[in-house]
Design an enzyme around this catalytic site. Structure first.
Site, short mmCIF file in Angstrom:
data_model
loop_
_atom_site.label_atom_id
_atom_site.label_comp_id
_atom_site.label_asym_id
_atom_site.label_seq_id
_atom_site.Cartn_x
_atom_site.Cartn_y
_atom_site.Cartn_z
N GLU A 166 -8.07 -40.92 7.72
CA GLU A 166 -8.04 -39.84 6.72
C GLU A 166 -8.79 -38.57 7.14
OE1 GLU A 166 -9.02 -41.10 2.80
OE2 GLU A 166 -7.39 -42.55 2.72
N GLU A 355 -3.86 -48.55 3.83
CA GLU A 355 -4.82 -48.79 2.74
C GLU A 355 -4.13 -48.54 1.41
OE1 GLU A 355 -8.56 -46.70 2.54
OE2 GLU A 355 -8.92 -47.00 4.68
C1 BGC Z 1 -11.19 -44.66 2.60
C2 BGC Z 1 -12.02 -45.89 2.33
C3 BGC Z 1 -12.50 -45.88 0.90
C4 BGC Z 1 -11.30 -45.90 -0.02
C5 BGC Z 1 -11.62 -45.96 -1.50
C6 BGC Z 1 -10.21 -44.37 1.50
O1 BGC Z 1 -10.05 -43.02 1.39
O2 BGC Z 1 -10.54 -44.77 3.82
O3 BGC Z 1 -13.07 -45.94 3.24
O4 BGC Z 1 -13.39 -46.90 0.59
O5 BGC Z 1 -10.57 -44.73 0.22
O6 BGC Z 1 -12.30 -44.82 -1.91
#
Ligand code: BGC
Length: 444
Positions: A166, A355
């Site tokens: 990101e 993610e």
């Molecule tokens: C990040 C994570 C973070 C998650 C939830 C993502 O943007 O890569 O490290 O914990 O969001 O906030």
């Protein structure tokens, strides 16, 4: 819906990040990262929490990797802490740190899990930050030295790589708004950091391609559908600017399209002042997959008081739509649409959801961690992804965020995203109902 609907080769996994889980922040030769120092500054992290111990993964990795296996996942995504390898960011190497990641990787392989390595998940060595960090001209050679080392050291065993996590997240929060490490502010810092980051994500990928045979190389973007609050011309333009900044800004350069300057004169000025056209070729890389990370859509309205962007978010809570404990809107249709948006570029070969997940106020009912909201969340989001896949989008995997409750950056330990509950006093792990839900889901 069952997991086999996605095909037998689909990569199901969980994602984590070093600074959020490892702990041992000052031990075994590791140098401080910007999150170690930033979290010591008063008022920066909720409740003054620090990542010093986090989930103590450094000592408990065997138990945690066993949990990944127990839940039925195939892939374990983790990041390498740059300052554990190079305590000063470049130059001399810390053998204990190098050995630690060998142990983690070897354990994954022993358990028949695919190790997926993120090279940069926000924990820049503090020593480099003192030299200007991502705003410094030297960052690209320091980063390349670090990537070259990791590729040569681990490339025989690790084939799945993510270069940067990101870029928009850490450059905007850390260099423009100052709410994440290193806490710098201002648009100039942001643009300097952004250019170097856009170069780094392609440089890193090229190094991996050269050093690691049969590597599968991706990089991960924060992706949020941007929806105008009303159909007024001002809201529509505000949404367009936000989309250019949040979705297209780091993504289009890797496709060879350069920065998306045409929709917004501020970006055009940045391009001129930084002569970005000179770097267009260098910022390009033919990634094997684009890592798509989605947590919320953004409803955007025009706001004259916000400098430069002149746009602001209409928060989910105020719009009275379902939202997570972070206040982020729950909207699986929007997940479907953002997958379509990123897949619509002909240069994109495949997408992996690297993610996706949610924080809730988990309850303990009859001794069980009852997080049915999280189960509903995954059910809805996975069926949205299946719809996109069935329409022909080449989606190769999905990584849930995250294995266990951890250090959630500026939110400290309060925001819980895990499939496994962590008691931060005892480091006791307890599988939540959502973890058992995944176990069931992945068995069919
Ligand atoms: C990040 C994570 C973070 C998650 C939830 C993502 O943007 O890569 O490290 O914990 O969001 O906030």
């Amino acid at each position: 819906m069952q997991s086999s609907d996605f095909g037998n080769d689909f990569l199901w996994g969980v994602a984590t990040a070093a600074a959020q889980i490892e702990g041992a922040a000052n031990d075994y030769g590791k140098g401080p990262s910007i999150w170690d120092t930033f979290s010591k500054r008063t008022g920066k992290i909720k409740k003054g929490h620090q990542p010093t111990l986090a989930c103590d993964f450094y000592h408990r990795y065997l138990e945690d990797i066993a949990l990944v296996k127990t839940l039925g996942f195939k892939v374990f995504r983790f990041s390498i802490a740059w300052a554990r390898i190079f305590p000063l960011g470049h130059g001399s190497i810390n053998p204990e740190g190098v050995a630690f990641y060998h142990r983690v990787i070897d354990e994954c392989l022993m358990q028949d899990l695919v190790p997926m390595v993120t090279l940069y998940h926000w924990d820049l060595p503090e020593a480099l930050s003192k030299e200007g960090g991502w705003t410094a001209f030297g960052i690209n050679s320091w980063f390349n030295e670090y990537v070259t080392f990791c590729a040569k050291e681990y490339g025989d065993k690790v084939k799945q790589w993510i270069v940067i996590n990101e870029p928009f997240g850490f450059t905007s929060l850390g260099y423009m708004l100052g709410v994440h490490a290193p806490g710098q502010t201002g648009v100039n810092n942001f643009f300097d950091a952004a250019l170097h980051t856009a170069i780094a994500q392609a440089d890193g990928a090229k190094i991996l391609r050269a050093e690691v045979s049969s590597a599968v190389i991706g990089t991960a973007f924060s992706c949020s559908e941007v929806v105008p609050y009303t159909q007024s011309a001002q809201d529509l333009l505000a949404a367009k600017r936000t989309d250019a900044l949040m979705n297209r800004f780091f993504f289009e350069p890797v496709l060879g399209l350069g920065f998306p300057t045409s929709d917004w004169e501020v970006l055009e000025k940045f391009a001129i002042s930084h002569s970005t056209w000179r770097h267009q070729e260098r910022m390009k890389f033919d990634f094997d997959f684009i890592g798509l990370q989605n947590y919320f859509p953004l409803v955007i309205r025009y706001n004259a008081f916000i400098p430069i962007l002149q746009a602001w978010e209409a928060k989910a809570k105020n719009r009275k739509v379902p939202h997570t404990a972070m206040g982020w809107e729950i909207n699986a249709d929007s997940f479907y649409r953002i997958i379509k948006q990123f897949a619509s570029y002909p240069q994109v070969k495949s997408i992996m959801v690297t993610e996706n997940g949610a924080a809730f106020h988990d309850k303990v009912i009859d001794g069980k961690i009852d997080d049915r909201e999280r189960i509903e969340y995954f059910e809805a989001y996975l069926s949205a992804m299946l719809k996109a896949k069935n329409e022909g989008i080449n989606i190769t995997g999905y990584l849930a965020w995250t294995l266990m409750d951890n250090f959630e950056w500026a939110e400290g330990y309060q925001a819980r995203f895990g499939l496994v509950h962590n008691d931060f006093k005892t480091q006791q792990r307890t599988i939540k109902q959502s973890g058992y839900w995944w176990q069931q889901f992945l068995s069919k």
